[in-house]
Write a protein that holds these residues in place. Structure first.
Motif, PDB file in Angstrom:
ATOM      1  N   ASP A 173       1.097  -1.166   0.060  1.00  0.00           N
ATOM      2  CA  ASP A 173      -0.130  -0.139  -0.466  1.00  0.00           C
ATOM      3  C   ASP A 173       1.066   1.542  -0.323  1.00  0.00           C
ATOM      4  OD1 ASP A 173      -1.836   2.375   0.616  1.00  0.00           O
ATOM      5  OD2 ASP A 173      -2.893   0.900   1.868  1.00  0.00           O
ATOM      6  N   GLU A 174       1.097   1.315  -1.258  1.00  0.00           N
ATOM      7  CA  GLU A 174       2.081   2.639  -1.533  1.00  0.00           C
ATOM      8  C   GLU A 174       2.222   4.382  -0.522  1.00  0.00           C
ATOM      9  OE1 GLU A 174       4.568   5.151  -4.862  1.00  0.00           O
ATOM     10  OE2 GLU A 174       2.877   3.037  -5.483  1.00  0.00           O
ATOM     11  N   GLN A 175       0.801   3.994  -0.703  1.00  0.00           N
ATOM     12  CA  GLN A 175      -0.025   5.421   0.212  1.00  0.00           C
ATOM     13  C   GLN A 175       0.182   5.910   1.085  1.00  0.00           C
ATOM     14  OE1 GLN A 175      -2.889   6.864  -1.611  1.00  0.00           O
ATOM     15  NE2 GLN A 175      -4.096   8.232  -0.098  1.00  0.00           N
ATOM     16  N   LYS A 176      -0.053   4.049   2.485  1.00  0.00           N
ATOM     17  CA  LYS A 176      -0.171   4.155   3.777  1.00  0.00           C
ATOM     18  C   LYS A 176       1.809   3.969   4.466  1.00  0.00           C
ATOM     19  CE  LYS A 176      -4.825   3.794   4.892  1.00  0.00           C
ATOM     20  NZ  LYS A 176      -5.127   2.681   5.619  1.00  0.00           N
ATOM     21  N   GLY A 177       1.982   3.622   2.629  1.00  0.00           N
ATOM     22  CA  GLY A 177       3.280   3.206   3.062  1.00  0.00           C
ATOM     23  C   GLY A 177       3.515   2.001   4.218  1.00  0.00           C
ATOM     24  N   ASP A 178       2.609   1.152   3.741  1.00  0.00           N
ATOM     25  CA  ASP A 178       2.493  -0.204   4.566  1.00  0.00           C
ATOM     26  C   ASP A 178       2.486  -1.338   3.557  1.00  0.00           C
ATOM     27  OD1 ASP A 178       1.785   0.513   7.046  1.00  0.00           O
ATOM     28  OD2 ASP A 178      -0.139   0.054   6.222  1.00  0.00           O
ATOM     29  N   VAL A 179       3.486  -2.324   3.994  1.00  0.00           N
ATOM     30  CA  VAL A 179       3.682  -3.662   3.606  1.00  0.00           C
ATOM     31  C   VAL A 179       2.781  -5.008   4.071  1.00  0.00           C
ATOM     32  CG1 VAL A 179       4.882  -5.499   2.060  1.00  0.00           C
ATOM     33  CG2 VAL A 179       5.807  -3.331   2.405  1.00  0.00           C
ATOM     34  N   ASP A 182      -3.382 -11.228  -8.275  1.00  0.00           N
ATOM     35  CA  ASP A 182      -3.739 -11.233  -9.503  1.00  0.00           C
ATOM     36  C   ASP A 182      -5.017  -9.702  -9.165  1.00  0.00           C
ATOM     37  OD1 ASP A 182      -5.893 -11.440 -11.440  1.00  0.00           O
ATOM     38  OD2 ASP A 182      -7.210 -12.475 -10.604  1.00  0.00           O
ATOM     39  N   ASN A 183      -4.891  -8.714 -10.253  1.00  0.00           N
ATOM     40  CA  ASN A 183      -5.333  -7.477 -10.014  1.00  0.00           C
ATOM     41  C   ASN A 183      -6.631  -7.452 -10.552  1.00  0.00           C
ATOM     42  OD1 ASN A 183      -3.489  -6.687  -8.265  1.00  0.00           O
ATOM     43  ND2 ASN A 183      -2.242  -6.112  -9.789  1.00  0.00           N
ATOM     44  N   GLU A 184      -7.173  -8.529 -11.650  1.00  0.00           N
ATOM     45  CA  GLU A 184      -7.754  -8.597 -12.530  1.00  0.00           C
ATOM     46  C   GLU A 184      -9.416  -8.053 -11.091  1.00  0.00           C
ATOM     47  OE1 GLU A 184     -10.761  -7.926 -15.205  1.00  0.00           O
ATOM     48  OE2 GLU A 184      -8.372  -8.729 -16.300  1.00  0.00           O
ATOM     49  N   PRO A 210      -7.766  -1.731 -10.798  1.00  0.00           N
ATOM     50  CA  PRO A 210      -7.684  -1.752  -9.423  1.00  0.00           C
ATOM     51  C   PRO A 210      -6.820  -0.503  -8.983  1.00  0.00           C
ATOM     52  CG  PRO A 210      -6.044  -2.696 -11.024  1.00  0.00           C
ATOM     53  CD  PRO A 210      -6.579  -1.710 -11.762  1.00  0.00           C
ATOM     54  N   ILE A 211      -8.392   0.208  -9.106  1.00  0.00           N
ATOM     55  CA  ILE A 211      -7.347   1.869  -8.276  1.00  0.00           C
ATOM     56  C   ILE A 211      -7.811   1.629  -6.542  1.00  0.00           C
ATOM     57  CG2 ILE A 211      -8.073   3.437 -10.510  1.00  0.00           C
ATOM     58  CD1 ILE A 211     -10.715   3.720  -9.539  1.00  0.00           C
ATOM     59  N   ARG A 212      -7.572   2.159  -6.554  1.00  0.00           N
ATOM     60  CA  ARG A 212      -7.546   2.103  -4.744  1.00  0.00           C
ATOM     61  C   ARG A 212      -8.480   2.925  -4.007  1.00  0.00           C
ATOM     62  NH1 ARG A 212      -3.589   3.006  -0.202  1.00  0.00           N
ATOM     63  NH2 ARG A 212      -4.446   4.257   0.993  1.00  0.00           N
ATOM     64  N   ILE A 217     -15.108  -1.627  -2.842  1.00  0.00           N
ATOM     65  CA  ILE A 217     -14.875  -3.662  -2.529  1.00  0.00           C
ATOM     66  C   ILE A 217     -14.433  -4.060  -1.118  1.00  0.00           C
ATOM     67  CG2 ILE A 217     -14.222  -5.659  -3.595  1.00  0.00           C
ATOM     68  CD1 ILE A 217     -14.345  -3.772  -6.259  1.00  0.00           C
ATOM     69  N   ALA A 218     -13.577  -3.880  -0.961  1.00  0.00           N
ATOM     70  CA  ALA A 218     -13.530  -4.679   0.632  1.00  0.00           C
ATOM     71  C   ALA A 218     -14.156  -4.026   1.901  1.00  0.00           C
ATOM     72  CB  ALA A 218     -11.717  -3.597   1.130  1.00  0.00           C
ATOM     73  N   ASN A 219     -15.249  -2.921   1.634  1.00  0.00           N
ATOM     74  CA  ASN A 219     -15.695  -2.356   3.028  1.00  0.00           C
ATOM     75  C   ASN A 219     -17.313  -2.989   2.809  1.00  0.00           C
ATOM     76  OD1 ASN A 219     -14.363  -0.757   4.375  1.00  0.00           O
ATOM     77  ND2 ASN A 219     -14.539   1.001   2.843  1.00  0.00           N
ATOM     78  N   THR A 220     -17.331  -3.213   1.501  1.00  0.00           N
ATOM     79  CA  THR A 220     -18.832  -3.989   1.511  1.00  0.00           C
ATOM     80  C   THR A 220     -18.863  -5.305   1.686  1.00  0.00           C
ATOM     81  OG1 THR A 220     -18.200  -5.891  -0.563  1.00  0.00           O
ATOM     82  CG2 THR A 220     -19.045  -3.568  -1.044  1.00  0.00           C
ATOM     83  N   TYR A 221     -17.756  -5.892   2.217  1.00  0.00           N
ATOM     84  CA  TYR A 221     -17.403  -7.893   3.278  1.00  0.00           C
ATOM     85  C   TYR A 221     -17.472  -7.178   4.969  1.00  0.00           C
ATOM     86  CZ  TYR A 221     -14.851 -11.407   5.407  1.00  0.00           C
ATOM     87  OH  TYR A 221     -14.615 -12.596   5.977  1.00  0.00           O
TER      88      TYR A 221
END
Length: 206
Positions: free
Chosen positions: A77-83, A135-137, A146-148, A154-158
């Motif tokens: 996650d380049e924006q937050k600086g997390d791997v 897989d970025n599809e 696959p934009i941020r 999508i993740a927040n729906t879960y």
């Protein structure tokens, strides 16, 4: 041949390089390899134990004994600086499924958040549950790329579905698979929707 200097920026490549220095230090049991900030902090399983300071983390890395690992995957996650590192490791007590969030700034690791699920089986008997390739599809979910922001939505729906115990609005793919603690595996959209509806979570999202 002259060795290249460690990176000192916040690029995707430098984040990965810093995170891998930690992984390689664990594998070699040599804390000096890890690019740790002097004030780095490492927590275990939600705060059950904390290591304060780069020197202490390096010292503890040097006493760890990892005899094998596989299925290492990094998500940046380049924006937050997390791997985010997901891997299967083996030590004196057997195998373990490990998830780690590694945060870096200007080439140095500042935070490590570790979650471990033990597995009594030898590592050779533990299945590699996921492909090492990412897989970025995102076809089928109204995302052109696959934009941020789209990934967050999508993740927040879960997460929202888990919070209200309602799987009807979660954007599951038909062949979705969920793995818990490296062993409990669920397959398919219908199965996951039903599972979400049984799992009302009594917490506030942060």
């Amino acid at each position: 041949q002259e060795m290249s200097s460690p990176c000192k920026d916040n690029s995707r490549a430098c984040l990965s390089e810093a995170a891998m220095s930690y992984i390689e230090a664990l594998w070699a049991a040599d804390g000096a390899i890890a690019r740790l900030h002097p004030n780095a902090r490492r927590t275990h399983n939600g705060g059950a134990g904390a290591d304060e300071g780069g020197a202490l983390i390096a010292e503890k890395i040097s006493t760890d004994e990892i005899t094998g690992y596989k299925n290492l995957r990094l998500v940046v996650d380049e924006q937050k600086g997390d791997v985010f590192a997901f891997w299967i490791v083996e030590g004196p007590r057997g195998g373990a499924h490990v998830a780690e969030r590694i945060r870096a700034r200007e080439g140095l690791i500042t935070e490590i958040e570790v979650f471990v699920a033990m597995d009594e089986r030898p590592i050779d008997e533990i299945e590699s549950l996921w492909s090492d390739e990412v897989d970025n599809e995102l076809s089928g979910h109204d995302c052109a790329a696959p934009i941020r922001q789209c990934l967050y939505e999508i993740a927040n729906t879960y997460l929202d579905g888990l919070f209200i115990a309602d799987g009807s609005s979660v954007k599951f793919a038909p062949d979705v698979r969920r793995t818990q603690n490296g062993r409990n595996i669920q397959f398919g959209e219908a199965t996951l929707r039903a599972s979400v509806e049984r799992e009302k979570l009594a917490f506030k999202r942060n």
